[in-house]
Design an enzyme around this catalytic site. Structure first.
Site, PDB file in Angstrom:
ATOM      1  N   LYS A  76       0.870  -1.189   0.000  1.00  0.00           N
ATOM      2  CA  LYS A  76       0.000   0.000   0.000  1.00  0.00           C
ATOM      3  C   LYS A  76       0.900   1.230   0.000  1.00  0.00           C
ATOM      4  O   LYS A  76       1.872   1.286   0.775  1.00  0.00           O
ATOM      5  CB  LYS A  76      -0.867  -0.060   1.257  1.00  0.00           C
ATOM      6  CG  LYS A  76      -1.923   1.011   1.401  1.00  0.00           C
ATOM      7  CD  LYS A  76      -2.735   0.751   2.682  1.00  0.00           C
ATOM      8  CE  LYS A  76      -3.880   1.702   2.876  1.00  0.00           C
ATOM      9  NZ  LYS A  76      -4.647   1.396   4.116  1.00  0.00           N
TER      10      LYS A  76
ATOM     11  N   SER B 237      -9.572  -0.796   7.507  1.00  0.00           N
ATOM     12  CA  SER B 237      -9.030  -0.651   6.152  1.00  0.00           C
ATOM     13  C   SER B 237      -8.334  -1.856   5.559  1.00  0.00           C
ATOM     14  O   SER B 237      -8.060  -1.860   4.364  1.00  0.00           O
ATOM     15  CB  SER B 237      -8.078   0.540   6.093  1.00  0.00           C
ATOM     16  OG  SER B 237      -8.817   1.698   5.853  1.00  0.00           O
TER      17      SER B 237
ATOM     18  N   SER C  86      -9.503   1.452   3.165  1.00  0.00           N
ATOM     19  CA  SER C  86      -8.644   2.160   2.235  1.00  0.00           C
ATOM     20  C   SER C  86      -7.633   1.266   1.520  1.00  0.00           C
ATOM     21  O   SER C  86      -7.095   1.664   0.489  1.00  0.00           O
ATOM     22  CB  SER C  86      -7.898   3.273   2.958  1.00  0.00           C
ATOM     23  OG  SER C  86      -7.095   2.742   3.999  1.00  0.00           O
TER      24      SER C  86
HETATM   25  N1  GLN Z   1     -12.765   3.687   6.410  1.00  0.00           N
HETATM   26  C1  GLN Z   1     -12.213   4.264   7.604  1.00  0.00           C
HETATM   27  C2  GLN Z   1     -11.968   5.732   7.418  1.00  0.00           C
HETATM   28  O1  GLN Z   1     -12.383   6.262   6.465  1.00  0.00           O
HETATM   29  C3  GLN Z   1     -11.018   3.500   8.039  1.00  0.00           C
HETATM   30  C4  GLN Z   1      -9.795   3.846   7.335  1.00  0.00           C
HETATM   31  C5  GLN Z   1      -8.639   3.064   7.815  1.00  0.00           C
HETATM   32  O2  GLN Z   1      -8.784   2.037   8.497  1.00  0.00           O
HETATM   33  N2  GLN Z   1      -7.456   3.544   7.470  1.00  0.00           N
HETATM   34  O3  GLN Z   1     -11.388   6.372   8.220  1.00  0.00           O
END
Ligand code: GLN
Length: 525
Positions: free
Chosen positions: A95, A195, A171
């Site tokens: 990532k 994420s 993400s």
């Molecule tokens: N979807 C969550 C957010 O928008 C989690 C993101 C993450 O775990 N980095 O913050």
């Protein structure tokens, strides 16, 4: 079977045995990327039309030269009869939020479009040291802010390899898509609120969020420092155990990394689930969404097929000797997202302060003075999500506020943690080894369907976020397909540093469903 369908474990064994050359494996992975990935995400790129575009678009950049050098190093070791490592010759995608020396590390943001990392993140270095071949950086929601990949500044962003009209989740959507589309058998992601697990569930792969502190955060561009966790996405549970084995452990560069010894995760898989106490909770049967007009919580039930898959998995495990404990109360789960809104926004606003156009990354060329430099750099460099989150974080933590929201949220976070403590207490009423829940309330959503509604988007994490609040380990494994042929994920959660327990449970479930009809259906078919 082609090389790209091999598991990481099989690749490493074949490479070590001299049956497969690391460079051939690398070529196979790169060929698959060339065949299915299409245009990489870029700042000048545009979202594409899923009607006409079936490519995966998982990547932002390749690190081919580096991977070739790593393949040669592995081959030299194999030739000399040396141990080439647990991940010898295994292609891995990263990532693009992890630093990798001398490569672009963008966080999928214009703000870091020209940032070349001067050092390598510990988790990535450990992969390299174990013989992995780092093939490239994959797309994500900008600074990891999102649940669909759509908020990346690097377009086009990843499609869901099961159906390009749907998002891969986020993400770590690029990671999940790359693994599902057989571009790399393993990918390194991060999980702050879900994420790793949410995109893994959306793309039908395994995703593991380790306990907070199990894997070093050094070299990871921070989102919310008290929640962030690096972890793997893989195509099966054994591969997740394998890569965790490599990454886990104390790091003197990360003060919050745990000093506990690292168990043998691969060995743990060999133990069955007889006598394991696995809980089901009614508080994971739906998402509790606050109705802004009434102030009341409304519960929207989890998609029926996901609920059924979770119950089927419990039955499957019971047949193997696990004890299923129903009705375990987790009453504070419903506050997971509201608490996350406060904690994560305040920590994000603080972490993003360093992106000011002076130290690194994007800078406006013609600033009048320092104030102008800061303002315009941040206006032009950040996309919508970072701006929203900085604003909210700054607002919530303003000293002029009568309420200390961070403190208040931390108190509720303590209550969420207590739900787990009671459930896992070895002398308590439930004495659970693991909790079994859906990973997500729904399967993947359509592109553009939720994008633009930051609140609703955030609720995609209701089943995952409490685990981050409590710092626990959790794993998602594929558990079927819904009527739309989209993957379903189920989640196992265990007590602190009990990664072995969830790996065992997930592995037992996976092995017992290897012959299931849905496992024969593959993405990109
Ligand atoms: N979807 C969550 C957010 O928008 C989690 C993101 C993450 O775990 N980095 O913050």
């Amino acid at each position: 079977m082609t090389f790209t369908q091999l598991s990481a474990r099989e690749i490493a064994q074949k490479v070590q045995a001299g049956e497969l050359k690391a460079s051939d494996m690398l070529e196979a992975s790169l060929a698959q990327i060339r065949a299915v990935d299409g245009d990489f995400g870029s700042l000048d790129g545009q979202p594409t039309d899923p009607e006409t575009d079936k490519k995966v678009h998982a990547f932002i950049s390749l690190t081919e030269e580096l991977a070739h050098a790593q393949a040669q190093a592995v081959e030299a070791k194999v030739a000399k009869g040396e141990n080439a490592g647990l991940l010898a010759g295994v292609p891995v995608s990263i990532k693009d939020i992890f630093a990798l020396e001398n490569t672009d590390t963008t966080a999928a943001s214009r703000m870091l479009y020209n940032y070349r990392a001067p050092y390598t993140a510990t988790a990535v270095q450990k992969l390299i040291d174990a013989g992995a071949l780092i093939v490239g950086k994959v797309n994500l929601d900008e600074f990891t802010f999102g649940s669909s990949n759509e908020s990346s500044a690097y377009q086009p962003t990843s499609n869901n390899p099961w159906n390009p009209a749907y998002v891969p989740g986020g993400s770590s959507g690029g990671s999940a898509a790359a693994v599902a589309a057989e571009e790399t058998p393993l990918s390194l992601g991060t999980d702050t609120g879900g994420s790793i697990r949410q995109p893994a569930a959306f793309c039908g792969v395994v995703g593991l969020k380790p306990s907070y502190g199990r894997v070093s955060r050094y070299g990871l561009i921070a989102f919310a420092s008290s929640l962030d966790c690096p972890g793997p996405l893989a195509r099966n549970v054994e591969d997740a155990a394998l890569i965790l084995q490599v990454m886990a452990g104390v790091d003197e560069r990360d003060e919050s990394s745990a000093t506990l010894p690292v168990p043998n995760y691969l060995e743990a898989l060999q133990q069955d689930v007889r006598g394991m106490r696995i809980g089901l909770s009614p508080d994971y049967a739906g998402i509790a969404y606050p109705n802004h007009a009434t102030g009341e919580f409304e519960v929207i039930p989890v998609q029926e097929e996901i609920k059924q898959a979770t119950l089927d998995a419990a039955e499957q495990l019971a047949r193997q000797g696990a004890e299923i404990i129903e009705n375990v109360p987790m009453p504070h789960t419903r506050y997971g997202i509201p608490v996350y809104f406060v904690v994560s926004r305040i920590e994000a606003a603080s972490n993003l302060n360093r992106m000011d156009g002076v130290k690194y990354g994007y800078t406006v060329a013609d600033a009048r003075d320092l104030q102008d430099l800061y303002t315009r750099t941040r206006t032009e460099g950040f996309g919508l999500q970072p701006k929203l989150r900085i604003l909210m974080g700054a607002y919530l933590s303003a000293t002029s506020k009568k309420v200390n929201y961070y403190q208040l949220a931390s108190k509720v976070r303590g209550m969420i943690r207590q739900d787990f403590e009671l459930a896992f207490d070895p002398k308590g009423a439930y004495q659970l080894d693991a909790l079994l829940t859906p990973t997500t309330p729904t399967t993947a959503f359509k592109r553009a369907e939720i994008f633009g509604d930051s609140v609703l988007m955030q609720y995609a994490d209701q089943m995952t976020v409490s685990v981050n609040h409590a710092g626990l380990p959790a794993i998602t494994v594929p558990a079927g397909l819904d009527k739309k042929n989209l993957p379903i994920g189920i989640q196992f959660i265990a007590n602190h540093f009990q990664e072995e327990t969830i790996l065992r449970a997930a592995y037992a479930y996976e092995q017992s469903t290897l012959d299931a009809a849905w496992r024969k259906v593959r993405p990109m078919a």
